[in-house]
Design a protein around this motif. Structure first.
Motif, short mmCIF file in Angstrom:
data_model
loop_
_atom_site.label_atom_id
_atom_site.label_comp_id
_atom_site.label_asym_id
_atom_site.label_seq_id
_atom_site.Cartn_x
_atom_site.Cartn_y
_atom_site.Cartn_z
N LEU A 267 0.85 -1.19 0.00
CA LEU A 267 0.00 0.00 0.00
C LEU A 267 0.89 1.24 0.00
CD1 LEU A 267 -2.88 1.29 0.41
CD2 LEU A 267 -2.35 1.28 2.85
N VAL A 268 0.71 2.10 -0.98
CA VAL A 268 1.48 3.35 -1.07
C VAL A 268 0.52 4.51 -0.89
CG1 VAL A 268 2.94 4.79 -2.52
CG2 VAL A 268 3.23 2.31 -2.54
N THR A 269 0.85 5.42 0.02
CA THR A 269 -0.02 6.54 0.35
C THR A 269 0.82 7.72 0.83
OG1 THR A 269 -1.81 7.29 1.82
CG2 THR A 269 -0.30 5.63 2.69
N ILE B 251 0.23 -5.55 6.92
CA ILE B 251 0.19 -5.09 5.54
C ILE B 251 1.46 -4.28 5.22
CG2 ILE B 251 -1.12 -3.02 6.17
CD1 ILE B 251 -2.47 -3.15 3.42
N PRO B 252 2.11 -4.54 4.10
CA PRO B 252 3.30 -3.75 3.74
C PRO B 252 2.88 -2.36 3.28
CG PRO B 252 2.79 -5.33 2.00
CD PRO B 252 1.85 -5.63 3.13
N THR B 253 3.55 -1.34 3.77
CA THR B 253 3.17 0.03 3.45
C THR B 253 4.39 0.88 3.13
OG1 THR B 253 3.29 0.74 5.77
CG2 THR B 253 1.16 -0.07 4.98
N THR B 254 4.17 1.91 2.33
CA THR B 254 5.18 2.92 2.05
C THR B 254 4.53 4.28 2.12
OG1 THR B 254 6.61 1.53 0.67
CG2 THR B 254 6.70 3.89 0.29
N LEU B 255 5.16 5.21 2.84
CA LEU B 255 4.67 6.57 2.95
C LEU B 255 5.36 7.43 1.90
CD1 LEU B 255 2.88 8.55 4.57
CD2 LEU B 255 4.89 9.04 5.98
N GLY C 99 13.08 -4.51 -3.33
CA GLY C 99 12.77 -5.90 -3.03
C GLY C 99 11.98 -6.09 -1.77
N HIS C 100 11.74 -4.98 -1.06
CA HIS C 100 10.91 -5.08 0.14
C HIS C 100 10.29 -3.74 0.41
CE1 HIS C 100 13.84 -2.80 2.52
NE2 HIS C 100 14.75 -3.48 1.89
N PRO C 101 9.13 -3.69 1.11
CA PRO C 101 8.47 -2.43 1.38
C PRO C 101 9.20 -1.64 2.44
CG PRO C 101 7.31 -4.22 2.47
CD PRO C 101 8.37 -4.86 1.61
N ASP C 102 9.00 -0.34 2.41
CA ASP C 102 9.54 0.56 3.43
C ASP C 102 8.47 0.74 4.48
OD1 ASP C 102 10.81 2.46 4.88
OD2 ASP C 102 10.49 4.09 3.45
N ASP C 103 8.46 -0.12 5.50
CA ASP C 103 7.38 -0.13 6.50
C ASP C 103 7.43 1.13 7.35
OD1 ASP C 103 6.29 -2.59 5.78
OD2 ASP C 103 7.85 -3.66 6.88
#
Length: 253
Positions: free
Chosen positions: A207-209, A225-229, A249-253
């Motif tokens: 999820l990108v927001t 849930i993987p998220t990126t701000l 390769g991985h989300p920025d939690d």
């Protein structure tokens, strides 16, 4: 974004820039607006405007507030939340007197010097139906008289079973790599529109927001849930956040 498949949930008109930016970066966009704005009858808006005080400051909270309510601004100074809203006001030939230099939320606008000392002023907030009360309550606490002018309503789009089923299939089968989300209301609308069979897939999709409030809500509903701000709501900010997260390769939690 080569090979990256992104679900774009913004209202169709506002999402066009993001769709274009995703495609220019080599990705593909799955367009699924989860909200649509419908303007109120101009006669009803005029009636409501006639009942309000003459404003010292008029705050537009969104692009749709400008689209449906700019002619009801009155003669006060104009304030705008976010660069997109500011840009649309200026495109219509109006000057924006109050804006945040480095932000796009209500909190950023409330921190501007012009809104710190508003005791005795009348402030009109032009918006859609409902929404956050933070802006009005904070300004009232600072001594202002705050009145709302609602110029449009937000509602769920009407989709056929086949259209819902197509997005469901793409999520469940892993054909969507990223879900973009601009507000908590949009997240709740997505959940309302899609069947529960998609919830596990949503919980496993990045999820990108640009909004920390969205991440908090998503993590409460879909733990893990993987998220990126993203740095901001502009298309370039969103694409940069998607690229950074998916290419690392991985989300920025």
């Amino acid at each position: 974004l080569e090979g990256c498949r992104v679900l774009v949930t913004r209202p169709r008109a506002q999402g066009e820039g993001l769709v274009k930016a995703i495609e220019q970066a080599g990705g593909s966009a799955v367009v699924f607006p989860v909200m649509e704005a419908v303007g109120r009858d101009p006669a009803d808006i005029a009636t409501d405007t006639g009942r309000l005080f003459d404003p010292d400051i008029v705050i537009f909270v969104s692009v749709n507030a400008v689209r449906y309510g700019l002619t009801s601004a009155g003669c006060g100074k104009i304030a705008a939340i976010g660069p997109a809203t500011t840009r649309v006001i200026e495109q219509h030939g109006f000057s924006v007197d109050i804006r945040s230099a480095d932000g796009f939320t209500s909190e950023h606008l409330l921190a501007t010097p012009e809104l710190l000392d508003v005791r005795g002023k009348v402030i009109r907030i032009v918006r859609g139906n409902g929404g956050r009360e933070l802006m009005a309550q904070t300004l009232r606490d600072r001594g202002a008289t705050v009145e709302y002018l609602e110029v449009y309503s937000r509602r769920l789009p009407a989709y056929t079973e086949a259209e819902i089923g197509d997005v469901e299939q793409k999520l469940v089968s892993g054909e969507i790599d990223v879900v973009t989300m601009m507000s908590v209301e949009s997240l709740l609308n997505l959940i309302a529109l899609l069947p529960s069979t998609t919830y596990r897939a949503i919980a496993n999709t990045l999820l990108v927001t640009p909004a920390a409030r969205v991440i908090k809500e998503a993590e409460g509903r879909f733990p893990g849930i993987p998220t990126t701000l993203a740095a901001g709501p502009q298309a370039s900010d969103m694409v940069a956040a998607i690229a950074t997260s998916t290419n690392s390769g991985h989300p920025d939690d």
